[in-house]
Each structure stands twice: as structure tokens, then as C-alpha cells.
Motif scaffolding. Structure first.
Motif, PDB file in Angstrom:
ATOM      1  N   LYS A 257       0.748  -1.068  -0.129  1.00  0.00           N
ATOM      2  CA  LYS A 257       0.097  -0.001   0.000  1.00  0.00           C
ATOM      3  C   LYS A 257       1.000   1.340  -0.012  1.00  0.00           C
ATOM      4  O   LYS A 257       0.475   2.405  -0.610  1.00  0.00           O
ATOM      5  N   LEU A 258       1.897   1.197   0.578  1.00  0.00           N
ATOM      6  CA  LEU A 258       2.912   2.264   0.873  1.00  0.00           C
ATOM      7  C   LEU A 258       3.740   2.496  -0.449  1.00  0.00           C
ATOM      8  O   LEU A 258       4.400   3.431  -0.616  1.00  0.00           O
ATOM      9  N   GLY A 259       3.817   1.512  -1.318  1.00  0.00           N
ATOM     10  CA  GLY A 259       4.404   1.580  -2.604  1.00  0.00           C
ATOM     11  C   GLY A 259       5.912   1.054  -2.681  1.00  0.00           C
ATOM     12  O   GLY A 259       6.672   1.524  -3.299  1.00  0.00           O
ATOM     13  N   LEU A 260       6.177   0.529  -1.634  1.00  0.00           N
ATOM     14  CA  LEU A 260       7.510   0.187  -1.056  1.00  0.00           C
ATOM     15  C   LEU A 260       8.028  -1.064  -1.773  1.00  0.00           C
ATOM     16  O   LEU A 260       9.106  -1.605  -1.796  1.00  0.00           O
ATOM     17  N   ILE A 261       7.155  -2.062  -2.115  1.00  0.00           N
ATOM     18  CA  ILE A 261       7.195  -3.111  -2.887  1.00  0.00           C
ATOM     19  C   ILE A 261       6.272  -3.338  -3.956  1.00  0.00           C
ATOM     20  O   ILE A 261       5.319  -2.450  -3.853  1.00  0.00           O
ATOM     21  N   ASP A 262       6.763  -4.315  -4.747  1.00  0.00           N
ATOM     22  CA  ASP A 262       5.624  -4.383  -5.945  1.00  0.00           C
ATOM     23  C   ASP A 262       4.433  -5.345  -5.854  1.00  0.00           C
ATOM     24  O   ASP A 262       3.579  -4.835  -6.540  1.00  0.00           O
ATOM     25  N   GLU A 263       4.931  -6.435  -5.291  1.00  0.00           N
ATOM     26  CA  GLU A 263       3.782  -7.346  -5.314  1.00  0.00           C
ATOM     27  C   GLU A 263       3.879  -8.227  -4.240  1.00  0.00           C
ATOM     28  O   GLU A 263       4.790  -8.606  -3.650  1.00  0.00           O
ATOM     29  N   VAL A 264       2.431  -8.796  -3.531  1.00  0.00           N
ATOM     30  CA  VAL A 264       2.431  -9.633  -2.578  1.00  0.00           C
ATOM     31  C   VAL A 264       2.112 -10.995  -2.959  1.00  0.00           C
ATOM     32  O   VAL A 264       1.088 -10.977  -3.897  1.00  0.00           O
ATOM     33  N   ILE A 265       2.957 -12.010  -2.833  1.00  0.00           N
ATOM     34  CA  ILE A 265       2.603 -13.336  -3.383  1.00  0.00           C
ATOM     35  C   ILE A 265       1.956 -14.057  -2.328  1.00  0.00           C
ATOM     36  O   ILE A 265       2.185 -14.085  -1.097  1.00  0.00           O
ATOM     37  N   GLN A 266       0.403 -14.203  -2.433  1.00  0.00           N
ATOM     38  CA  GLN A 266      -0.383 -14.951  -1.550  1.00  0.00           C
ATOM     39  C   GLN A 266       0.190 -16.536  -1.169  1.00  0.00           C
ATOM     40  O   GLN A 266       1.000 -17.116  -2.005  1.00  0.00           O
ATOM     41  N   GLU A 267       0.142 -16.767   0.200  1.00  0.00           N
ATOM     42  CA  GLU A 267       0.554 -17.888   0.453  1.00  0.00           C
ATOM     43  C   GLU A 267      -0.516 -18.932   0.724  1.00  0.00           C
ATOM     44  O   GLU A 267      -1.630 -18.564   0.645  1.00  0.00           O
TER      45      GLU A 267
END
Lengths: 319, 300
Positions: A257-267
């Protein structure tokens, strides 16, 4: 093995033990208790869903450090073939807290590099709990330069409590080793895809974390300081770690949300270690997609875009 | 306690009275190292270095730069940048309040001041951390100002000099702060590739994330005497290895011995020494042209 369950997972531990017990019983005699087992299994599923839908940031932190969580070598095994581990920084030693080497990733030779923790006491000590010394970072840089030389992408896996805070590490220039990696990675002429798979502990994590894409597994964390460290400095009590975890915004979801990473990989349900294979497939697909995209860029455009990305980090106002 | 104090009733006796300063604030001060009583204007003149024992007292931020650059040449850069609070960070105090407090205390907007100016007639860009501003910690503004200073050096092709004094990355901006390490390191790579000198001056203390990024990436790393320079602080290490650390560990002299820095320079000589280094570095690329040196015919 209840010590492999976190506090908030205890209800699951009990259910799983019960199911296991019933399975053994059904093996022994012909009594039909399948129905009971499937009833418990669906209860387990509901319970797991419920627990994992309401995790707080401190619980996510604990999951990121879960003793059963897959480590770098597990992902290399699940994602790559023909791995050839390469050792040593050519200056001082080999650091087992960072592993790296050549491998095939979906038909493409790559350089893989990652922090490595140990599973049992002996290997934990050998791997120094995943806390690298300068030679680890220097090995990583050597391998990245080699990747550049042979034009192969770099995949990094981040999972460390932090760089090792010890006398010998300081003597050999822990800070310089980290700083140099940050500088050189910013201008490496091959694609770099970074994935936080567990703990992203400060400078020790970032030292192999500068790249074109940063992915984070759903229950991993990435932070400038551990919640305990932050709590003991700002609250003067490590007991406030849960509060610190919350306010530091260290979870994948918040950082996205803060734009510090590109993608969340669902576990998978119940986090990575419940189904490493399926998680590896999901992760592999995403890494492959990014690599395919990055491979179309010229080295100049690639590093230029990476530079712009780095320059974009920060929130401030200007009068 | 003297016999006179002993016979005083405890009601009128003031505890710790021996610590009380009886001099008007700001005129005299005591050297924390040799305990010599120093006349303030004299101390300022010697750049806060004790004339008796050579102890380097803290000199950071604006005062550092104004003392370093040629008089009347300094122009501040990017003075309008101020911190935001993207995380709405709150510990025992709000981050916002901590920032306001620091701004009030120091009269500055952030923990890094950058200027362009001259050093002995040579155009330079210089930055200095301000330790009194939240421990000189690096957040978004510090990173951005440093990078802009580096870009300014790049555009004007003038050397960059940084005076570090920092506890590390700023916790209250969490991962934003961490990313400033990568951001500043990347900007320095640009300078290196363009062949523009970057001199990093490490002053007491330079620790944590700042030491693990911009502060140890100088083409030349210079430290002031007896400065604490480390990644993990002595207390953190003591807790980890559970042993007392050797005398002088992580001080400038220790780093010089272990090959981490190029030299230790007394603050009072910094201007001369850095000017000389920059002359040597810059003139190597553009040697002052002497007509007969250019047309010397090659022999053999």
C-alpha cells in the motif's frame, strides 16, 4: 511436535493431533470413522481460515520466523534444476549464512542468491541463524558480477534477522560490505528480482535486495529494525514489540500500500510451510513473468529504470 | 563530602552540588576529555577542538559547513524540504511531535544541510549531518537532500564532500528510511562513473545504516580522530557476544588499522588536506596545461 506451532496456532495443533490419532485408529481396524475425520478436517480448515484472516502484525512477524518456514535452499530446490552452489568471497572465507550459485529456472540459466537459516541446532549455528558476515555479502557481490559477465538474471531470496553484529564482522567492514552491494546492485546490467521469503531484517536484508522488482510473500516482513529492537529503543522495553510491529508497518500488505514493494505473493492456507510446493509454483510464475518482461529491456534502460525506482523512494514535502 | 557539608542539615544541603556549574551559561566550558576549562570563543575558533588535548567536540550541520567552505561562498541547497509522517508513526510520542521538537531545538528543518560553495577557490558541493536533529538519523528528507546534492555535483562537475554524524536510519520512517540507503548509494555510483570525486568525512559518531551506505563509499574515506564508526553499536555487540569489548574498538584509529578508512585528519587541518586531495584528484584528469609538456615529442 507442538513446539513447531506458534501460540495462536495451538487450536490447530490440537485438531491436527486428533485427526492424526483417528487416522491411526482407522488403520488398525475396519471401523468406519472416515466421516469423523472429514468432519474434523473441515473444522480444521474453517478454524485455520478464521485464525489467518485475523492476524495482527506481530503474529505475521512470528510466522515470518516460523521454524518450519521454507528457506532459500528449499525454494531453490522447488523452483530450479541443476543447482551448482558456488562458495567463497575470494578474500577471506565462505559464509554459510548466504548461499548462491548457478541454476536453471524454467529453462533459463540464472544466478540465485539468498540468506540461509538452519533447521536444527547444529545447522542453525553453522548458518549463524541467517545473519551474514561481510564475506557473505562479498560472496553475493562476486556472484552478481559473475551473473553480469555471463548475462544471466539474478534472483535473490531475502530471509535474515539482520547482518551479524559481532566483533569480527565489524573488524572486516560489515558496513562497507553492505554499502558496496547497495551501490553495485543499483548499476548491475542484468535483471534482478528480489523476493522476501521470511524476515527482511534491515541493512542485512537490503544488501541483497536492490533490484528491478521486489516481491514479498504474504507472511513475510521487511523492516528497518526488528520490532523488538525498535521497542527497546523507543519504549525502553522489548515487551512492546507487538505495538512496534504495528506502527513500523512491516507486513507485505502494508508495504504494498505504501508503494515500497511491487507485489504480494499469496501463501497457501495456514502459511508457506503447509504447502511449499504450491507456493513455489505461484512464486515461480510471478518471477518468470517479471523476468520475461525485464529481459526485453536493454541493459541501459534496465539500469535507468532501476535508478528512477530508487530515486522515487521517500515521502516529504517541499516548500 | 566535606566536613562542612556534613554538618549542614540535610534540609538545606543540595545533593550533587559539586556538579553544579557556577559560571554563566555559554562563556566557559569544560573539555569532556581532559576536563580543561575552555574559553568558548577560543574553542569556537579552534573548531571545537580542545586546544589542550585535541579532543574533537561535536561540530555538525550548518556550523560545520560554514566553517569548512570559503567565507562568503556558501549557498544553501534544497532548504525547503521537510519531513512527512507517512506511517503516522507513534511510540511513546508521536513522530510528528518529535520532529517539531527537533526543529525547535536546532532551528533546522532536517538532519542534513547541503550547500554549494568553494574550498580554497575550487567549486564544491558539501553536505553535513546534524547530529542534534534526532541523532542525525536518515529518513526520506535526508536521503533526498543527499541525492539532490549528488546530482548537483554531477551537473556542475564539482566534487562532493559529506560530513557524516548519524545514529543510522530513522526508525520512525521505517522502510522508507531503509530505502534511503539504497537511494544514496545509487546516486554515488553515478558520481563514480562520471569520475567526480566524493570524499566522505566520518565524524563522531557514524553508525548503523548511514555507515552502511553513503558514509563508507567515499573515493576517499577520512575520519576525525577518535570518532565512533561502526555498523552495530558497542552495546548491541556486547549483548550479542556477551563480552566486554577491547579498548578503542570501532574508533577511527581501529578502522585505520583494519583498512576501512584512508586517513585520520585533525579537524583544524581538514580544509588544507581536503583541498590538496581534491587538487590531486581533479588535476590528474585535467592537468594544468603547460605548452611544452603537451608537444614533447615521443622518443623511441
Amino acid at each position: 511436535m507442538t513446539n513447531n506451532y506458534l501460540d495462536f496456532e495451538q487450536p490447530l495443533a490440537e485438531l491436527e493431533a486428533k485427526i492424526e490419532e483417528l487416522k491411526n485408529v482407522s488403520n488398525d481396524n475396519s471401523l468406519n470413522i472416515d466421516e469423523e475425520i472429514s468432519r474434523l478436517q473441515s473444522k480444521l480448515k474453517t478454524k485455520t481460515e478464521h485464525i489467518f484472516a485475523h492476524l495482527n502484525d506481530w503474529q505475521v512477524t512470528q510466522l515470518a520466523r516460523h521454524p518450519l518456514r521454507p528457506y532459500t535452499l528449499d525454494y531453490i530446490r522447488l523452483l530450479c534444476q541443476n543447482f551448482e552452489e558456488l562458495h567463497g568471497d575470494r578474500m577471506f572465507a565462505d559464509d554459510p549464512a548466504i548461499v548462491g550459485g548457478l541454476a536453471d529456472f524454467r529453462g533459463q540459466p540464472v544466478m540465485v542468491i539468498g540468506h540461509q537459516k538452519g533447521r536444527d541446532t547444529k545447522s542453525k549455528i553453522r548458518r549463524n541463524f541467517g545473519m551474514p558476515r561481510p564475506e557473505g555479502y562479498r560472496k553475493a557481490l562476486r556472484l552478481m558480477k559473475m551473473a553480469e559477465q555471463f548475462n544471466m538474471p539474478v534472483l535473490t531470496f531475502i530471509d535474515t534477522p539482520g547482518a551479524y553484529p559481532g566483533v569480527s564482522a565489524e573488524e572486516r567492514g560489515q558496513n562497507e560490505a553492505i554499502a558496496r552491494n547497495l551501490m553495485e546492485m543499483s548499476d548491475l546490467h542484468v535483471p534482478i528480482v528480489c523476493t522476501v521469503i521470511g524476515e527482511g531484517g534491515s541493512g542485512g536484508a537490503l544488501a541483497i535486495g536492490v533490484g528491478d522488482v521486489t516481491l514479498m510473500l504474504e507472511y513475510s516482513t521487511y523492516s528497518v529494525i526488528s520490532p523488538e529492537g525498535c521497542a527497546s529503543i523507543l519504549w525502553r522495553s522489548a515487551d512492546k514489540a507487538p505495538e512496534a510491529a504495528e506502527t513500523l508497518s512491516i507486513t507485505a500488505e502494508k508495504l504494498k500500500k505504501l508503494g515500497l514493494i511491487d507485489e504480494v505473493i499469496q501463501e497457501p492456507l495456514g502459511s508457506a510451510h503447509r504447502d511449499p510446493q504450491s507456493l513455489a509454483t505461484t512464486l515461480g510464475d510471478r518471477i518468470e513473468a517479471h523476468l520475461n518482461q525485464l529481459k526485453t529491456e536493454s541493459p541501459e534502460t534496465l539500469t535507468q529504470k532501476r535508478y528512477q525506482r530508487l530515486m522515487g523512494y521517500g515521502v516529504f514535502r517541499e516548500n | 563530602m566535606s566536613w562542612f557539608q556534613k554538618i549542614m542539615s540535610s534540609r538545606i544541603r543540595t545533593e550533587g552540588g559539586h556538579k553544579k556549574r557556577n559560571v554563566p551559561e555559554g562563556l566557559w566550558s569544560k573539555c569532556p576529555s581532559c576536563e580543561a576549562i575552555l574559553y568558548q570563543p577560543e574553542l569556537e575558533k579552534s573548531l571545537r577542538v580542545c586546544p589542550k588535548c585535541g579532543h574533537h567536540d561535536r561540530l555538525t550541520g550548518r556550523a560545520r559547513l560554514l566553517n569548512f567552505l570559503d567565507e562568503g561562498t556558501a549557498v544553501e541547497l534544497d532548504a525547503g524540504l521537510e519531513p512527512e509522517d507517512p506511517l503516522k508513526f507513534r511510540d511513546t510520542k508521536k513522530y510528528r511531535d518529535r520532529v517539531h521538537q527537533a526543529q525547535k531545538k536546532t532551528g533546522e528543518k532536517e538532519a542534513l544541510i547541503s550547500m554549494q560553495g568553494q574550498l580554497k577557490g575550487r567549486d564544491v558541493v558539501a553536505c553535513a549531518f546534524l547530529f542534534d536533529f534526532m541523532g542525525g538519523s536518515m529518513g526520506s528528507v535526508v536521503g533526498e537532500k543527499f541525492v539532490r546534492a549528488a546530482h548537483h555535483a554531477l551537473e556542475t562537475r564539482s566534487p562532493l564532500i559529506n560530513f557524516a554524524s548519524s545514529g543510522g536510519a530513522r526508525m520512525q520512517e521505517s522502510l522508507f528510511s531503509l530505502m534511503q540507503m539504497a537511494k544514496t548509494a545509487a546516486a554515488l555510483k553515478k558520481l563514480k562513473k562520471a569520475g567526480i570525486p566524493y570524499i566522505s568525512v566520518l565524524t563522531n559518531p557514524t553508525t548503523g545504516g548511514v555507515s552502511a551506505s553513503l558514509a563508507l563509499l567515499g573515493d576517499i574515506n577520512v575520519a576525525e580522530p577518535d570518532a565512533l564508526i561502526c555498523f552495530a553499536g558497542p552495546r548491541v555487540i556486547e549483548q550479542t557476544v556477551r563480552e566486554k569489548l577491547p579498548e578503542g574498538f570501532q574508533r577511527s584509529e581501529f578502522l585505520l588499522e583494519h583498512g576501512a578508512i584512508d586517513m585520520i585528519v585533525d579537524r583544524r587541518e581538514l580544509r588544507d588536506r581536503l583541498a590538496n586531495i581534491l587538487r590531486l584528484l581533479c588535476d590528474a584528469k585535467n592537468p594544468p596545461r603547460e605548452p611544452d609538456a603537451i608537444i614533447t615529442p615521443e622518443t623511441g
